[in-house]
Enzyme design. Structure first.
Site, short mmCIF file in Angstrom:
data_model
loop_
_atom_site.label_atom_id
_atom_site.label_comp_id
_atom_site.label_asym_id
_atom_site.label_seq_id
_atom_site.Cartn_x
_atom_site.Cartn_y
_atom_site.Cartn_z
N SER A 146 0.86 -1.17 0.00
CA SER A 146 0.00 0.00 0.00
C SER A 146 0.90 1.23 0.00
CB SER A 146 -0.89 -0.01 1.25
OG SER A 146 -1.64 1.17 1.35
N LYS A 151 -1.29 -1.04 -4.28
CA LYS A 151 -2.45 -0.19 -3.96
C LYS A 151 -1.92 1.22 -3.80
CE LYS A 151 -4.91 0.46 0.43
NZ LYS A 151 -5.66 -0.24 1.50
N LYS A 175 -2.92 5.25 -2.64
CA LYS A 175 -3.89 6.09 -1.94
C LYS A 175 -4.26 7.24 -2.85
CE LYS A 175 -3.99 4.09 2.17
NZ LYS A 175 -5.23 3.63 2.80
N ASP A 221 -7.30 3.41 -3.03
CA ASP A 221 -8.00 3.55 -1.75
C ASP A 221 -8.18 5.03 -1.44
OD1 ASP A 221 -9.03 3.36 0.79
OD2 ASP A 221 -7.34 2.26 1.66
N GLU A 241 -11.36 1.28 -3.33
CA GLU A 241 -11.65 1.09 -1.91
C GLU A 241 -12.21 2.35 -1.26
OE1 GLU A 241 -8.22 -0.55 0.04
OE2 GLU A 241 -9.03 -0.31 2.05
N ASP A 271 -14.09 -0.66 3.25
CA ASP A 271 -13.19 -0.81 4.38
C ASP A 271 -13.89 -0.17 5.59
OD1 ASP A 271 -11.21 -0.41 6.34
OD2 ASP A 271 -9.67 0.30 4.99
N LYS A 324 -10.52 -6.11 8.38
CA LYS A 324 -9.51 -5.77 9.39
C LYS A 324 -10.13 -6.17 10.72
CE LYS A 324 -7.68 -1.68 7.00
NZ LYS A 324 -7.70 -0.20 6.95
N GLY A 343 -4.64 -3.69 6.21
CA GLY A 343 -3.59 -3.49 7.20
C GLY A 343 -3.68 -2.12 7.83
O1 OSB Z 1 -7.25 2.31 4.65
O2 OSB Z 1 -6.23 0.51 4.41
C1 OSB Z 1 -6.29 1.63 4.91
C2 OSB Z 1 -3.11 2.34 6.92
C3 OSB Z 1 -3.63 3.07 7.96
C4 OSB Z 1 -4.97 3.36 7.98
C5 OSB Z 1 -5.81 2.91 6.94
C6 OSB Z 1 -5.29 2.14 5.91
C7 OSB Z 1 -3.91 1.89 5.88
C8 OSB Z 1 -3.25 1.15 4.81
C9 OSB Z 1 -1.95 0.47 5.17
O3 OSB Z 1 -3.62 1.15 3.66
C10 OSB Z 1 -1.84 -0.93 4.71
C11 OSB Z 1 -0.65 -1.62 5.35
O4 OSB Z 1 -0.67 -1.86 6.58
O5 OSB Z 1 0.29 -1.89 4.63
MG MG Z 2 -8.53 1.24 3.34
#
Ligand code: OSB
Ligand code: MG
Length: 370
Positions: free
Chosen positions: A135, A161, A163, A188, A213, A238, A262, A290
């Site tokens: 990510s 992925k 952001k 995401d 996402e 999510d 999660k 994660g």
């Molecule tokens: O939205 O998935 C998310 C990290 C912190 C808060 C929200 C998210 C995330 C990640 C990190 O996308 C994913 C990872 O732990 O590698």
């Molecule tokens: Mg997410």
């Protein structure tokens, strides 16, 4: 298991690189490590609350408060049988799922250690290694993002992925797609759009993404249904899925075609397994999200993601993607096929580096029997 003492360790760890999302930028990660002692054993759990209430309303501060003042008094000195028993005891506490999940993880670790079974065995996991991706946070520019993606792909990650947020969406995703026409790619938004302004995301439909996402707010399950009708790319929820019930609502409303699981957001591993089962019965694929976990939470995520309906690659990267120094003695590495091995030792299957834990500690609260 008679709960003899609980330690809450509020820690802060430097990240290898800053992680920027639509709700903020993290240079260090805070979380609360829960240690529970019973019958000569110690179980560890990670509460994945963050310093700021950006991902959801919980923070490390609210988690410590709820853990110390409400959850601990319900279990300290009590004979807690298992996760279901724990959930019954804390059912009167509304919300605060991340706090609850941190304790449930520690209880599973204790159970596994007592019965000499790994989490994977306790959950009935189907696989010994889990397909994973990386990510990537929002970067300074699209070319910088492409460079970052290239670095991770070179390391062996076969799913990326990125952001996104308003102003940093279609162009960023298009740039990565152009450079890597065949990589498994997803985006995401972390709730950064409304139904109206999500229209600008329509060009994403042409980029062959695995999923989009959480484009809309946490409580916008119905609006996600409307958005999904407009997109051929699967919408993945999510933040919106805060309980197994919410998974059912989303499925019944056709609000998404994929769910990110999660355990923290759902209130515990048991709730994660239940959500997995509901999705499986409804032929809805899931994957493991994660929260930049330490080795403790990462071990737990790997065990959860070994269940059969975790079909898409997980947001579980190798330890070196997050931390130079972790709080577990074990470090997780990426296999050549973009997988990570599920731990096999009893409980979580990791051991805690107490010195590292102490070094990262901001405050430790020790709760003993009176
Ligand atoms: O939205 O998935 C998310 C990290 C912190 C808060 C929200 C998210 C995330 C990640 C990190 O996308 C994913 C990872 O732990 O590698
Ligand atoms: Mg997410």
């Amino acid at each position: 298991m008679k709960i003899e003492s609980i330690t809450l360790n509020h820690i802060r760890m430097p990240l290898v690189s800053p992680f920027e999302t639509s709700f903020g930028r993290e240079v260090e990660r805070e979380c609360v490590i829960v240690a529970i002692r019973s019958e000569g054993l110690t179980g560890y759990g990670e509460c994945v609350a963050t310093r700021d209430p950006g991902y959801n309303y919980e923070t490390t501060g609210t988690a410590v408060h709820i853990l110390k003042d409400f959850i601990a008094p319900l279990i300290l000195g009590q004979d807690v049988q298992d996760a279901d028993d724990f959930q019954r005891r804390v059912a009167g506490i509304r919300g605060h799922n991340l706090a609850k999940a941190g304790v449930e993880m520690a209880l599973w670790d204790l159970l596994g250690k007592r019965e000499n079974k790994s989490h994977r065995e306790l959950f009935g996991g189907a696989r010994e290694k889990v397909a994973v991706g990386v990510s990537i946070g929002i970067q300074e520019s699209a070319p910088r993002l492409v460079k970052s993606a290239a670095d991770y792909i070179k390391q062996g990650y076969q799913r990326v992925k990125i952001k996104i947020k308003p102003g940093r969406d279609v162009a960023d995703a298009s740039a990565v797609r152009k450079e890597f026409p065949n990589i498994r790619l997803q985006v995401d938004a972390n709730s950064a759009y409304t139904l109206d302004d999500a229209k600008i995301l329509k060009p994403l439909d042409a980029l062959n993404l695995l999923l989009i996402e959480q484009p809309l707010f946490e409580d916008d399950i119905w609006d996600h249904h409307k958005l999904q009708e407009e997109f051929s790319t699967p919408i993945c929820l999510d933040e919106s899925i805060t309980s197994p019930r919410h998974a059912r609502y989303a499925i019944e409303m056709k609000a998404c075609r994929v769910i990110n699981i999660k355990a923290g957001r759902l209130g515990g591993l048991s709730q994660g397994v239940m959500t997995h089962d509901i999705c499986r019965e409804n032929n809805l694929p899931v994957w493991c999200g994660g929260m930049l976990e330490t080795g403790i939470g990462r071990a737990s995520n790997l065990a959860l993601a070994s269940l059969p309906n975790f079909i898409l690659p997980a947001d579980i990267s190798a330890s070196d993607r997050y931390y130079k120094q972790d709080i577990t003695n074990e470090r997780f590495t990426l296999n050549e096929d973009s997988t990570i091995d599920v731990p096999t030792g009893a409980g979580l299957g990791v051991t805690v580096n107490e010195d590292a834990l102490k070094n990262f500690s901001l405050a430790a609260i020790q709760l003993n029997l009176p």
